[in-house]
Design an enzyme around this catalytic site. Structure first.
Site: not given
Ligand code: 13P
Ligand code: G3H
Ligand code: ZN
Length: 311
Positions: A180-181, A256-258, A104, A82, A134
């Site tokens: 993000h976030g 993408n979901i984190d 990216d 990622d 991207e």
């Molecule tokens: P979120 O922060 O919205 O979960 O996005 C995660 C992401 O894009 C990881 O690449």
């Molecule tokens: O887009 C980023 C992801 O949420 C990963 O986050 O770089 O803190 O591991 P990170």
């Molecule tokens: Zn991302």
């Protein structure tokens, strides 16, 4: 079944009007929660590792955890880098067993983005690995890069055809209003994805898989749980899930979901400690956290991605 690339997954997703979830992994409980959910629902899966995750957990540990998940579930799983930010990082993941990488270079100029993406594509394709690129800039925080809303910019549909042709990338992440976030919008705003831009992109790249980053919805029940158990996250707001569902029915094949998994995990652990201040065995609080991740991923697979039963 060994780890797979996203090629066949995306063809089926595009034609079937659904998307595959790409969930970030950092440790064993997260890998287990995600993969148990996908196995129960027979869903295809992308597990993704950021530069920060690799620095935290170590490349070999993450690879072996994901290989264990493949053995345990028998699912088609792709292992993806990622937000790769350099040729060297992408090469290291390609050499080290990943089946997909993202380069990216979206913060660079159009020509620089093309040149770097092309370099990664050549190396990756020689090694049977696929590449996500991207165009456009999302707001929010990823790894150590923080992009303010003012500096973010939507993808220009008139650029996508030339970019894909000249780079040879296999999928393209675009900016249509996700970010993000956990703090995506100002409280009181009514977030709207630019599905019109997605439609324009799709017209110019028929059959080509599109990716959405920054697609957490920031469920308010978990924000509340965090705030009620000693946390402080006022104003955490995400993308409405029904808009993501619409994008998944269009050309978007990877979402993408984190952050939503982080919220579910943290809320559960905070509540656990509030209720059991005397406990200190990590298994006691990590087990419910893993279950919370599993439930979150099941919800995403069924209600947002629509990929249940598609493995
Ligand atoms: P979120 O922060 O919205 O979960 O996005 C995660 C992401 O894009 C990881 O690449
Ligand atoms: O887009 C980023 C992801 O949420 C990963 O986050 O770089 O803190 O591991 P990170
Ligand atoms: Zn991302």
């Amino acid at each position: 079944m060994p780890l797979v690339t996203t090629k066949e997954m995306f063809e089926k997703a595009y034609n079937g009007g659904y998307a595959v979830g790409a969930f970030n992994v950092n440790n064993m409980e997260i890998v287990q929660g995600i993969t148990e959910a996908a196995a129960e629902l027979n869903a295809p899966l992308i597990l993704q590792v950021s530069k920060g995750a690799r620095a935290y957990a170590n490349h070999t540990y993450l690879i072996k955890l994901v290989e264990a998940a493949v053995i345990e579930t028998g699912l088609p799983i792709a292992l993806h880098l990622d937000h790769g930010n350099s040729f060297e990082l992408c090469k290291s993941c390609i050499d080290g067993g990943f089946t997909s990488v993202m380069i990216d270079a979206s913060s660079k100029s159009f020509e620089e983005n093309i040149a770097l993406t092309r370099q990664v594509v050549e190396y990756a394709h020689d090694h049977g690995v696929v590449v996500e690129a991207e165009l456009g800039t999302l707001a929010g925080i990823e790894d150590e890069v923080n992009v303010s809303a003012e500096d973010s910019s939507y993808t220009r549909p008139e650029d996508v055809q030339e970019f894909v042709e000249r780079t040879g990338c296999d999928s393209l992440a675009i900016a249509i209003g996700t970010s993000h976030g956990a703090y995506k919008f100002k409280p009181g705003t009514d977030p709207k994805l630019r599905l019109d831009i997605l439609e324009e992109v799709q017209k110019r790249l028929p059959g080509f898989p599109i990716v959405l980053h920054g697609s957490s919805s920031v469920p308010q029940e978990f924000v509340k749980m965090i705030n009620e158990n000693g946390g402080n996250m006022p104003g955490a707001i995400g993308i409405p899930e029904e808009q993501l569902r619409m994008a998944a029915k269009m050309a978007v094949c990877k979402i993408n979901i984190d952050s939503d998994l982080r919220l579910a995990m943290t809320a559960t652990i905070r509540k656990y400690f509030n209720e059991h201040p005397d406990h200190f065995d990590p298994r006691q609080y990590l087990a419910p956290a893993r279950t919370a991740i599993k439930e979150m991923v099941k919800h995403k697979i069924v209600d947002v991605l629509g990929c249940d039963g598609k493995a």
